[in-house]
Motif scaffolding. Structure first.
Motif, mmCIF file in Angstrom:
data_model
loop_
_atom_site.group_PDB
_atom_site.id
_atom_site.type_symbol
_atom_site.label_atom_id
_atom_site.label_comp_id
_atom_site.label_asym_id
_atom_site.label_seq_id
_atom_site.Cartn_x
_atom_site.Cartn_y
_atom_site.Cartn_z
ATOM 1 N N ASN A 269 0.897 -1.277 0.011
ATOM 2 C CA ASN A 269 0.167 -0.081 -0.023
ATOM 3 C C ASN A 269 0.858 1.457 0.038
ATOM 4 O O ASN A 269 0.657 2.212 -0.731
ATOM 5 N N ALA A 270 1.893 1.469 0.565
ATOM 6 C CA ALA A 270 2.856 2.565 1.044
ATOM 7 C C ALA A 270 3.368 2.611 -0.244
ATOM 8 O O ALA A 270 4.029 3.854 -0.539
ATOM 9 N N PHE A 271 3.940 1.897 -1.049
ATOM 10 C CA PHE A 271 4.749 2.062 -2.339
ATOM 11 C C PHE A 271 3.833 2.173 -3.331
ATOM 12 O O PHE A 271 4.397 2.663 -4.370
ATOM 13 N N LEU A 272 3.109 1.126 -3.589
ATOM 14 C CA LEU A 272 2.135 1.119 -4.720
ATOM 15 C C LEU A 272 0.786 1.984 -5.100
ATOM 16 O O LEU A 272 0.445 2.116 -5.920
ATOM 17 N N LEU A 273 0.356 2.243 -3.728
ATOM 18 C CA LEU A 273 -0.896 2.941 -4.066
ATOM 19 C C LEU A 273 -1.246 4.179 -3.315
ATOM 20 O O LEU A 273 -1.317 5.149 -3.972
ATOM 21 N N SER A 274 -0.868 4.290 -1.988
ATOM 22 C CA SER A 274 -1.139 5.570 -1.244
ATOM 23 C C SER A 274 -0.407 6.855 -1.645
ATOM 24 O O SER A 274 -0.837 7.926 -1.616
ATOM 25 N N PRO A 275 0.624 6.697 -2.255
ATOM 26 C CA PRO A 275 1.316 8.045 -2.757
ATOM 27 C C PRO A 275 0.720 8.723 -3.747
ATOM 28 O O PRO A 275 1.100 9.951 -4.182
ATOM 29 N N TYR A 276 -0.027 8.025 -4.632
ATOM 30 C CA TYR A 276 -0.654 8.411 -5.920
ATOM 31 C C TYR A 276 -2.186 8.671 -5.836
ATOM 32 O O TYR A 276 -2.888 9.234 -6.896
ATOM 33 N N LEU A 277 -2.746 8.404 -4.526
ATOM 34 C CA LEU A 277 -4.158 8.715 -4.549
ATOM 35 C C LEU A 277 -4.584 9.548 -3.573
ATOM 36 O O LEU A 277 -3.717 9.751 -2.660
ATOM 37 N N ARG A 278 -5.703 10.208 -3.500
ATOM 38 C CA ARG A 278 -6.426 10.951 -2.392
ATOM 39 C C ARG A 278 -6.626 9.757 -1.336
ATOM 40 O O ARG A 278 -6.802 8.380 -1.526
ATOM 41 N N LYS A 279 -6.394 10.092 -0.020
ATOM 42 C CA LYS A 279 -6.239 9.219 0.984
ATOM 43 C C LYS A 279 -7.713 8.775 1.336
ATOM 44 O O LYS A 279 -8.640 9.408 1.485
ATOM 45 N N LEU A 280 -7.743 7.553 1.264
ATOM 46 C CA LEU A 280 -8.984 6.896 1.829
ATOM 47 C C LEU A 280 -8.727 5.702 2.792
ATOM 48 O O LEU A 280 -7.746 5.129 3.256
ATOM 49 N N LYS A 281 -9.868 5.141 3.650
ATOM 50 C CA LYS A 281 -9.508 4.268 4.387
ATOM 51 C C LYS A 281 -9.250 2.800 3.837
ATOM 52 O O LYS A 281 -9.469 2.609 2.781
ATOM 53 N N HIS A 282 -9.065 1.667 4.823
ATOM 54 C CA HIS A 282 -8.828 0.185 4.320
ATOM 55 C C HIS A 282 -7.620 0.162 3.369
ATOM 56 O O HIS A 282 -7.846 -0.630 2.584
ATOM 57 N N GLU A 283 -6.846 0.749 3.395
ATOM 58 C CA GLU A 283 -5.642 0.722 2.479
ATOM 59 C C GLU A 283 -5.175 -0.546 2.089
ATOM 60 O O GLU A 283 -5.164 -1.289 0.884
ATOM 61 N N SER A 284 -5.108 -1.498 3.342
ATOM 62 C CA SER A 284 -4.545 -2.713 2.951
ATOM 63 C C SER A 284 -5.449 -3.930 2.554
ATOM 64 O O SER A 284 -5.224 -4.788 1.997
ATOM 65 N N PHE A 285 -6.748 -3.458 2.825
ATOM 66 C CA PHE A 285 -7.613 -4.371 1.993
ATOM 67 C C PHE A 285 -8.032 -4.465 0.767
ATOM 68 O O PHE A 285 -8.024 -5.486 0.168
ATOM 69 N N TYR A 286 -7.244 -3.462 0.028
ATOM 70 C CA TYR A 286 -7.037 -3.538 -1.461
ATOM 71 C C TYR A 286 -6.041 -4.538 -2.147
ATOM 72 O O TYR A 286 -5.869 -4.668 -3.209
ATOM 73 N N PHE A 287 -5.308 -5.253 -1.143
ATOM 74 C CA PHE A 287 -4.170 -6.259 -1.435
ATOM 75 C C PHE A 287 -4.641 -7.529 -0.938
ATOM 76 O O PHE A 287 -3.804 -8.330 -1.076
ATOM 77 N N LEU A 288 -5.571 -7.719 -0.372
ATOM 78 C CA LEU A 288 -6.177 -8.906 -0.089
ATOM 79 C C LEU A 288 -6.189 -9.928 -1.373
ATOM 80 O O LEU A 288 -6.565 -9.161 -2.433
ATOM 81 N N LYS A 289 -6.423 -11.202 -1.112
ATOM 82 C CA LYS A 289 -6.688 -11.966 -2.332
ATOM 83 C C LYS A 289 -8.173 -11.711 -3.183
ATOM 84 O O LYS A 289 -9.131 -11.422 -2.303
ATOM 85 N N ASN A 290 -8.152 -11.848 -4.219
ATOM 86 C CA ASN A 290 -9.475 -11.401 -4.868
ATOM 87 C C ASN A 290 -9.872 -10.045 -4.747
ATOM 88 O O ASN A 290 -11.335 -9.803 -4.790
#
Length: 761
Positions: free
Chosen positions: A383-404
């Motif tokens: 999340n810290a390197f692939l997602l959050s630096p490029y987006l507006r901040k939202l909750k449940h960041e690590s949720f988006y890297f769970l399976k499926n």
């Protein structure tokens, strides 16, 4: 006729080449003009819930655009913030080859509640505070925070058309974000026309986001209608009628597909341009002028892992944008128990890539014991390197890297808006100018007078040369890029023809990095984000990190000073506990004040002669003072020959004895005892790196069934070429019939990101 057609073709080709060259010169070149390195930070903490007297142990990872360890930054700022965005405590963390290990010791008087770990480098400030690392934690303080009054429920709907617009006569996808006081809510929704007829249903709701696809007909109005609890929300969908251009995104197995709908009557130039943050790809796609629909398929391999952006340009003007995600190379992690001894359990960790080959990696591991509560991770390295630096901040960041979770992640990217309105603003935000530099250690600024020689040298306590500056007749000096820790003592001296000369007077202006810290940090409560081996010197090409052990000296309260005094001299003075220490001021040392004058000024001690026979020390009115230097009592003859200066004294202690008499104990420096004259002035470093402490395993409580307990913290783990490393965990009878959770984060030598949660019995 043929000539006319030929001229027409030549003119068209010429115009096409001009337009193409203009796009390169006006768009691509400015976006790629001296792009800044983009730094990112992840801080792996040992757990997420702490007590008020606990310690937050952490390992920091600092990488560049391509998730390779940063070789530039050596200083990371890590702050503990309360929920108002105020700094509770800070740490200056040494970063060596992209990683650093440290800790935050929590102190009393903390309120129970949510806190945040914030981390950033000086260079990251070029891209703004929204790119800082932020991690929420909970601390059970020794002060119970008063509960806030429940706020009245305020519902909100935000609409996010794919690529930013809803256009007529085309299929449109719209993302819908529904919240109540920034909390998740279950809801059902649909899209209706002005007569209330349902044209589409909000499907596949994930957390707060859902989406719908519908055909937007001319001269029709459309609304999003949401049913949440006993409330019905309604919001109009804005339709762009004049511009019929839209951009859709489709994900295939090996490629990314973009569909562009536009008005075929317009002969404007349309181009798709790809980038990740400020890293632009080397090519773009020209769209057909004569077709109203353009399908562009692009191989996934040309994109960087993480969030990428496609921008649609119309005549060199950015009009639409869509973010999409590219997954990095998959890896798998196994942890197996291989041996159980009386006091410990040994596990083997094995890291493999998709081809089942071992991976060498730099890892950190937190080992936790699950009781009734389950270990929940709300942030990770992906999340810290692939997602959050490029987006507006939202909750449940690590949720988006769970399976499926691919669909959920795409929903998240769907609700990202274009954050600029024109090309000039796009260039300035995408590729900002460099206002903040990389930091290589600390600088020591000061003034020396008089100037006794041209060269000024800086030495460690072991007399190893750290730095040398040429004054050229100037009084000001600056030792740069020093690896110094808070509490270190260093020596400064002049160097003249291989001889050293002691400076008469030195004033240290500051020991600091190049950063100018802002004191005010604002908290946006809507989305939980804050807006706002040789020696001790760094070289720009090489960093040597064998730390010289330097004895620190810090000012403290009298009780602590007395404890230190007892510890140092109890073997020399049996009743040292009856003494209290006297403070020797720094200026007195610099001015080489005599011991006898110091005792007169501080304690009123005067040298007297009795009946012209012997010498003695008097204090107050006809009271006697006894003086001992390094345990030896000064006799009448000794008193006349004392020429000791306070800069040769380590400590002075005084013991009051009956009726106003006193005993003075003087302890000299090792150099004085050995008759060594040091030609330097000693300075104490008040600002520098904070030292890493050795991790201490917390004790496990057999009766604690409510909290997740900490078993171990291993910040430095490196797998070998086979992807293996052995770890040993101290055994405890509380382990029986409970789950042990291993939380592993790290980066492989090939740049793969590793984030795994493994539960064993």
């Amino acid at each position: 006729m043929k000539k006319i057609l030929l001229v027409f073709l030549i003119l068209n080709t010429f115009q096409y080449l001009i337009a193409q060259n203009n796009f390169v010169s006006e768009v691509i070149n400015p976006l790629k003009d001296k792009p800044l390195l983009f730094e990112k930070v992840f801080v792996h903490i040992n757990k997420q819930n702490y007590s008020f007297d606990d310690t937050i142990w952490f390992k920091a990872y600092v990488v560049d655009n391509e998730n390779s360890f940063s070789s530039y930054t050596t200083l990371l700022y890590v702050n503990l913030l309360n929920d108002e965005g105020e700094i509770v405590t800070s740490r200056n963390v040494l970063i060596n080859k992209g990683v650093g290990v440290n800790q935050i010791r929590l102190k009393g008087n903390l309120e129970t509640g949510n806190y945040f770990i914030q981390a950033y480098t000086n260079y990251m400030r070029n891209f703004g505070e929204k790119n800082y690392f932020l991690q929420k934690i909970k601390i059970e303080g020794d002060i119970i925070k008063r509960k806030k009054r429940k706020k009245k429920k305020i519902f909100s709907i935000e609409l996010f058309p794919e690529s930013g617009v809803i256009t007529e006569n085309s299929l449109n996808t719209v993302g819908v974000l529904v919240q109540s006081n920034n909390r998740d809510n279950n809801y059902y929704g649909e899209i209706v026309d002005s007569k209330g007829r349902k044209v589409a249903e909000l499907k596949d709701r994930i957390k707060t986001i859902s989406k719908a696809t519908f055909l937007c007909k001319p001269k029709h109005s459309y609304y999003v209608k949401v049913y949440i609890n006993d409330t019905i929300l309604r919001k109009k969908i804005e339709v762009r009628k004049k511009n019929k251009t839209s951009l859709r995104y489709l994900r295939n197995k090996d490629s990314i597909e973009f569909i562009v709908y536009k008005d075929s009557n317009k002969l404007n130039n349309y181009r798709l341009f790809f980038q990740q943050m400020n890293k632009s790809l080397n090519h773009y796609f020209e769209l057909s002028k004569n077709s109203s629909s353009n399908n562009i398929k692009v191989n996934k391999n040309i994109f960087q892992p993480g969030v990428n952006t496609v921008t649609l340009f119309e005549n060199n003007k950015p009009i639409l944008e869509r973010k999409f995600f590219i997954y990095d190379n998959p890896s798998s992690l196994e942890i197996k128990k291989i041996r159980e001894d009386t006091d410990s359990i040994t596990y083997k960790l094995k890291l493999k890539n998709s081809k089942n080959k071992g991976i060498s990696a730099n890892l950190s591991m937190s080992v936790l014991l699950e009781n009734e509560k389950k270990v929940i991770v709300n942030n990770n390295i992906k999340n810290a390197f692939l997602l959050s630096p490029y987006l507006r901040k939202l909750k449940h960041e690590s949720f988006y890297f769970l399976k499926n979770s691919e669909k959920a992640l795409d929903y998240l990217l769907l609700v990202q808006k274009m954050n600029y309105e024109n090309l000039k603003e796009m260039i300035s935000k995408t590729n900002p100018r460099s206002n903040f530099n990389f930091e290589l250690g600390f600088n020591l600024h000061g003034t020396v007078s008089p100037v006794l020689a041209n060269e000024l040298i800086l030495l460690s306590n072991e007399d190893v040369l750290m730095d040398k500056v040429s004054l050229r007749g100037q009084k000001k000096f600056n030792f740069k890029r020093l690896l110094v820790y808070k509490g270190d003592t260093l020596k400064i001296s002049f160097l003249k023809n291989e001889d050293v000369l002691v400076p008469k007077k030195i004033i240290i202006d500051s020991v600091k990095s190049n950063i100018n810290s802002d004191n005010v940090i604002f908290l946006n409560t809507e989305n939980d984000c804050f807006i706002r081996e040789n020696h001790l010197r760094f070289d720009s090409n090489n960093i040597n990190l064998d730390t010289v052990v330097i004895k620190g000296k810090k000012r403290s309260v009298r009780s602590k000073e007395k404890k230190e005094l007892i510890k140092k001299y109890k073997s020399i003075v049996k009743d040292i506990g009856k003494y209290f220490p006297l403070k020797i001021d720094k200026k007195d040392r610099e001015n080489q004040l005599s011991l006898m004058f110091y005792l007169f000024r501080e304690e009123g001690v005067v040298l007297k002669r009795w009946k012209n026979v012997e010498n003695y020390l008097s204090v107050g009115v006809n009271k006697e003072a006894i003086l001992l230097i390094d345990g030896k009592r000064m006799t009448s003859d000794d008193l006349l020959g004392i020429s000791l200066k306070v800069n040769d004294i380590k400590d002075i202690a005084v013991q009051p004895i009956g009726r106003g008499n006193i005993i003075v104990q003087v302890f000299t420096t090792e150099n004085y005892k050995n008759n060594v004259i040091e030609e330097f002035i000693t300075v104490i470093i008040k600002d520098g790196y904070d030292r890493e402490e050795k991790y201490m395993v917390s004790g496990l409580n057999l009766f604690d069934t409510n909290e997740i307990q900490e078993i171990d913290w291993k910040p430095i783990l490196e797998t070998n070429s086979s992807g293996e490393v052995l770890i040993k965990i101290k055994k405890n009878k509380i382990f029986d019939k409970k789950n042990i959770t291993f939380l592993v984060e790290g980066i492989s030598n090939q740049g793969y990101l590793i984030s795994e949660k493994i539960i064993t019995n």
